[in-house]
Design a protein around this motif. Structure first.
Motif, mmCIF file in Angstrom:
data_model
loop_
_atom_site.group_PDB
_atom_site.id
_atom_site.type_symbol
_atom_site.label_atom_id
_atom_site.label_comp_id
_atom_site.label_asym_id
_atom_site.label_seq_id
_atom_site.Cartn_x
_atom_site.Cartn_y
_atom_site.Cartn_z
ATOM 1 N N ASP A 119 108.817 58.049 33.990
ATOM 2 C CA ASP A 119 108.402 56.808 34.653
ATOM 3 C C ASP A 119 107.305 57.062 35.685
ATOM 4 O OD1 ASP A 119 110.318 55.517 33.129
ATOM 5 O OD2 ASP A 119 111.688 55.147 34.802
ATOM 6 N N ARG A 144 103.932 58.314 33.981
ATOM 7 C CA ARG A 144 103.271 57.221 33.260
ATOM 8 C C ARG A 144 102.674 56.206 34.238
ATOM 9 N NH1 ARG A 144 103.386 58.486 28.318
ATOM 10 N NH2 ARG A 144 105.163 59.519 27.370
ATOM 11 N N TYR A 145 103.344 55.948 35.343
ATOM 12 C CA TYR A 145 102.766 55.062 36.358
ATOM 13 C C TYR A 145 101.471 55.673 36.905
ATOM 14 C CZ TYR A 145 101.633 53.106 40.843
ATOM 15 O OH TYR A 145 100.938 52.565 41.886
ATOM 16 N N ALA A 186 98.489 53.868 34.530
ATOM 17 C CA ALA A 186 98.556 52.574 35.205
ATOM 18 C C ALA A 186 97.445 51.638 34.769
ATOM 19 C CB ALA A 186 98.519 52.768 36.721
ATOM 20 N N SER A 215 97.784 48.105 33.031
ATOM 21 C CA SER A 215 97.737 46.876 33.818
ATOM 22 C C SER A 215 96.353 46.773 34.453
ATOM 23 C CB SER A 215 98.803 46.942 34.914
ATOM 24 O OG SER A 215 98.522 46.021 35.920
ATOM 25 N N HIS A 224 95.387 48.348 38.270
ATOM 26 C CA HIS A 224 95.021 49.724 38.622
ATOM 27 C C HIS A 224 93.824 50.157 37.796
ATOM 28 C CE1 HIS A 224 98.644 50.432 40.963
ATOM 29 N NE2 HIS A 224 99.304 49.801 40.041
ATOM 30 N N HIS A 230 93.315 56.628 41.789
ATOM 31 C CA HIS A 230 93.381 55.181 41.564
ATOM 32 C C HIS A 230 92.321 54.516 42.427
ATOM 33 C CE1 HIS A 230 97.761 54.839 39.926
ATOM 34 N NE2 HIS A 230 97.157 55.914 39.468
#
Length: 180
Positions: A25, A28-29, A33, A36, A39, A116
């Motif tokens: 989790d 992968r975030y 990201a 979505s 991001h 990011h």
């Protein structure tokens, strides 16, 4: 994050999960990201893996994390943010990861990171596996004061890369040494 100089934050996992699920989790975030539109990811990197695919690295990190039964959650999530208007290159982002890991005593440990660009401040997410691959034991960071070690790393990154340190910063580099 605002107008302040470089900062480091530790993001705590608020939901207990199996180690493998937590790794999957989190990574992968961090690295995916961009699925979505919230991001925008500019760089994804990793260190100390045998495999080069993200799925392979997630499997490796999960397996190594599971080897240490004494540590409930050996995966740390940090966010390093640059001052608004500072735009580190990909090379500088990679270098910052190396410097931070060394200052925190985590060099040689598995890390997956991504920059990011979804806020006014470029920021770098790091998922670090504290399990030492040679001893299979969790590394303790700075006697439990990992953010203090992180602030020392920030001082070194600012010094090496020429970023402006925050007024009243906890640490500065003097004659090549990090000092309070």
């Amino acid at each position: 994050f605002g107008e302040v100089a470089m900062i480091i934050k530790k993001i705590k996992s608020n939901k207990p999960k199996r180690k493998g699920q937590h790794v999957s989790d989190l990574v992968r975030y961090i690295a995916e990201a961009n699925v979505s539109d919230d991001h925008r990811i500019g760089l994804v990197g990793s260190r100390d893996f045998l495999t080069s695919t993200l799925d392979g690295q997630i499997a490796e990190m999960s397996a190594l994390a599971s080897e240490c039964v004494k540590s409930k959650n050996p995966i740390n999530h940090y966010v390093v943010s640059w001052r608004e208007g500072e735009n580190p290159s990909h090379l500088q982002l990679d270098e910052a990861v190396d410097i931070l890991l060394k200052e925190m005593g985590l060099d040689g440990c598995q890390v997956i990171y991504a920059a990011h660009f979804d806020t006014k401040n470029i920021h770098l997410h790091l998922a670090v596996n504290r399990i030492d691959p040679s001893t299979l034991k969790a590394r303790e960071i700075n006697r439990g004061f990992d953010l203090d070690a992180g602030f020392q790393g920030i001082a070194r990154v600012e010094h090496v890369q020429g970023w402006q340190p925050e007024a009243g910063a906890l640490y500065h580099v003097v004659d090549g040494q990090v000092q309070p």
